[in-house]
Design an enzyme around this catalytic site. Structure first.
Site, PDB file in Angstrom:
ATOM      1  N   ALA A 123      56.070  73.784 106.199  1.00  0.00           N
ATOM      2  CA  ALA A 123      55.903  73.800 105.341  1.00  0.00           C
ATOM      3  C   ALA A 123      56.533  73.668 104.473  1.00  0.00           C
ATOM      4  O   ALA A 123      56.365  73.118 102.793  1.00  0.00           O
ATOM      5  CB  ALA A 123      57.415  75.501 105.380  1.00  0.00           C
ATOM      6  N   GLU A 127      52.461  70.609 103.756  1.00  0.00           N
ATOM      7  CA  GLU A 127      52.009  71.069 103.830  1.00  0.00           C
ATOM      8  C   GLU A 127      51.861  72.042 102.202  1.00  0.00           C
ATOM      9  O   GLU A 127      51.155  72.251 101.611  1.00  0.00           O
ATOM     10  CB  GLU A 127      51.521  72.196 104.408  1.00  0.00           C
ATOM     11  N   SER A 138      54.235  72.269  99.792  1.00  0.00           N
ATOM     12  CA  SER A 138      54.619  71.876  98.541  1.00  0.00           C
ATOM     13  C   SER A 138      53.947  70.481  97.876  1.00  0.00           C
ATOM     14  O   SER A 138      53.353  70.949  97.092  1.00  0.00           O
ATOM     15  CB  SER A 138      55.575  70.551  99.131  1.00  0.00           C
ATOM     16  N   CYS A 177      62.455  82.238 101.252  1.00  0.00           N
ATOM     17  CA  CYS A 177      61.799  80.332 101.472  1.00  0.00           C
ATOM     18  C   CYS A 177      62.814  80.100 101.518  1.00  0.00           C
ATOM     19  O   CYS A 177      63.726  79.934 100.446  1.00  0.00           O
ATOM     20  CB  CYS A 177      60.910  79.912 100.877  1.00  0.00           C
ATOM     21  N   GLU A 185      60.995  69.390  93.334  1.00  0.00           N
ATOM     22  CA  GLU A 185      60.194  68.427  93.197  1.00  0.00           C
ATOM     23  C   GLU A 185      59.356  69.117  91.957  1.00  0.00           C
ATOM     24  O   GLU A 185      58.623  67.798  91.595  1.00  0.00           O
ATOM     25  CB  GLU A 185      59.402  68.366  94.391  1.00  0.00           C
TER      26      GLU A 185
END
Length: 401
Positions: free
Chosen positions: A238, A241, A243, A350, A359
């Site tokens: 998670a 992949e 992000s 999440c 990010e």
């Protein structure tokens, strides 16, 4: 009301997955039947939730079990069900126990402390883009290395070692993109890899997530070996992949509609609301969610879901619900009321939401500063996409400036 199961449910998914488009059937169901029966690719029939209010109620209801959905006969979109021992396949109180172990790595204080390092990585990649010269693949130069570098550092993995887990990533998250035996092999290889890392940390502990998981395992009452390995894999997958897919999708959507990029570039104060709008409107999952199974009869919006029945949902459909969002099909970078469910809701919200947002923020701010005239180097229709995976993502995103 109780469902009439005498007629065969329509096949799901409703049609081929195309870029970031949502099949029009979702909008129809949202308005007329926000909880409906569908026939899944594997395991038979399930309920599909497409409405916002219905989905939020479902996500908060602990009478729906993720653990029960690990059984081989569960209705689902993936060739194999989730394995037990993963955070995504757990229910409280086990889920709460394990989430508590890893939550410390994702506190606001820890994420804020990562900001200078993420910014440094972003600008290193922007330097590499400038040195390469246009056109350049923004997936290769930006969407992949930023989250992969950060997840490597979170796990204490050398970036040079990234191919050890990257080679299995696309297979691990396949729907139709890989046969079941390859998916099973990728799961086993990733568990073996996490086991190697745990052995290294046993000899040489570090301040990283692998050491945190290992210490919890060695306390016995906090984490089993299976839970240690599969929790680590879940976060590893998670954390990079999802992000990298989101970064690539956001850039594609902003550049495929140049007026959106121009609006953001001309008013960088919109970065935060832009990110929230992208989280709302982008259907990151190609098809329905990981399933959950009702452990007793539950009524949602007048529909009775019987004990033992499976439920899936399309989050992106719920986030376009006209009952909640004004002009939901419109991408509005200034949208202020935006209670989207992009990172979920309830117990499975999440863990990495803060770092994912950060990010995205630093990537967008860096691009606005360094490449204000950024644009696609090919027509939007010619951007290639990865096929047959859980997450939608361009396989390449050629850009110029």
């Amino acid at each position: 009301m109780t469902a009439d199961h005498t007629t065969e449910a329509p096949a799901y998914p409703f049609g081929p997955v195309s870029k970031l488009d949502l099949h029009p059937r979702y909008a129809e169901l949202r308005r007329t039947e926000p909880i409906t029966r569908v026939r899944m690719p594997y395991g038979g029939e399930a309920w599909l939730i497409t409405g916002y209010t219905e989905l939020k109620q479902f996500l908060a209801d602990r009478r729906f079990s993720s653990l029960r959905a690990t059984e081989p006969d569960t209705a689902r979109v993936t060739p194999l069900p989730l394995r037990k021992g993963n955070l995504l396949s757990m229910d409280p109180p086990e889920h709460t126990r394990i989430r508590r172990v890893v939550a410390g790595a994702f506190t606001k204080r820890r994420i804020d402390a990562l900001a200078p390092r993420i910014k440094e990585v972003v600008h290193e990649q922007l330097d590499a883009m400038a040195k390469h010269g246009a056109p350049v693949d923004a997936v290769e130069y930006l969407a992949v290395p930023v989250p992969v570098t950060m997840i490597c550092e979170l796990f204490g993995i050398s970036y040079d070692d990234r191919d050890r887990f990257r080679q299995f990533s696309d297979i691990f998250v396949a729907t139709s993109g890989a046969p079941p035996e390859e998916i099973e092999r990728s799961r086993n290889e990733l568990e073996a890899y996490l086991g190697e890392l745990a052995e290294q940390r046993r000899r040489e502990p570090r301040e990283d997530l692998v050491t945190t998981l290992l210490e919890a395992f060695e306390q016995k009452d906090r984490l089993s070996e299976t839970e240690m390995l599969r929790t680590g894999i879940g976060i590893l997958m998670a954390g990079h992949e999802t992000s990298l897919s989101m970064i690539a999708n956001v850039l594609y959507l902003l550049l495929a509609q140049p007026e959106l990029w121009a609006q953001l570039r001309d008013d960088p104060r919109l970065v935060h609301s832009t990110i929230e709008e992208m989280l709302r409107v982008i259907p990151l999952r190609s098809v329905g969610s990981f399933p959950r199974v009702a452990v007793e009869d539950v009524e949602i919006a007048g529909v009775t879901i019987r004990a033992g029945e499976t439920v899936v949902f399309q989050r992106a459909s719920a986030d376009r619900d006209e009952r909640i969002f004004d002009n939901p099909e419109e991408i509005d970078l200034t949208r202020s009321h935006n209670p989207h469910l992009g990172f979920g809701h309830g117990a499975h919200h999440c863990l990495g939401a803060s770092i994912a947002r950060l990010e995205l923020q630093l990537v967008l701010e860096g691009l606005i500063e360094r490449f204000p005239q950024l644009r696609l180097a090919v027509p939007a229709d010619e951007v290639p996409w990865k096929p047959g995976l859980i997450a939608r993502c361009p396989s390449a995103l050629p850009v110029e400036w």
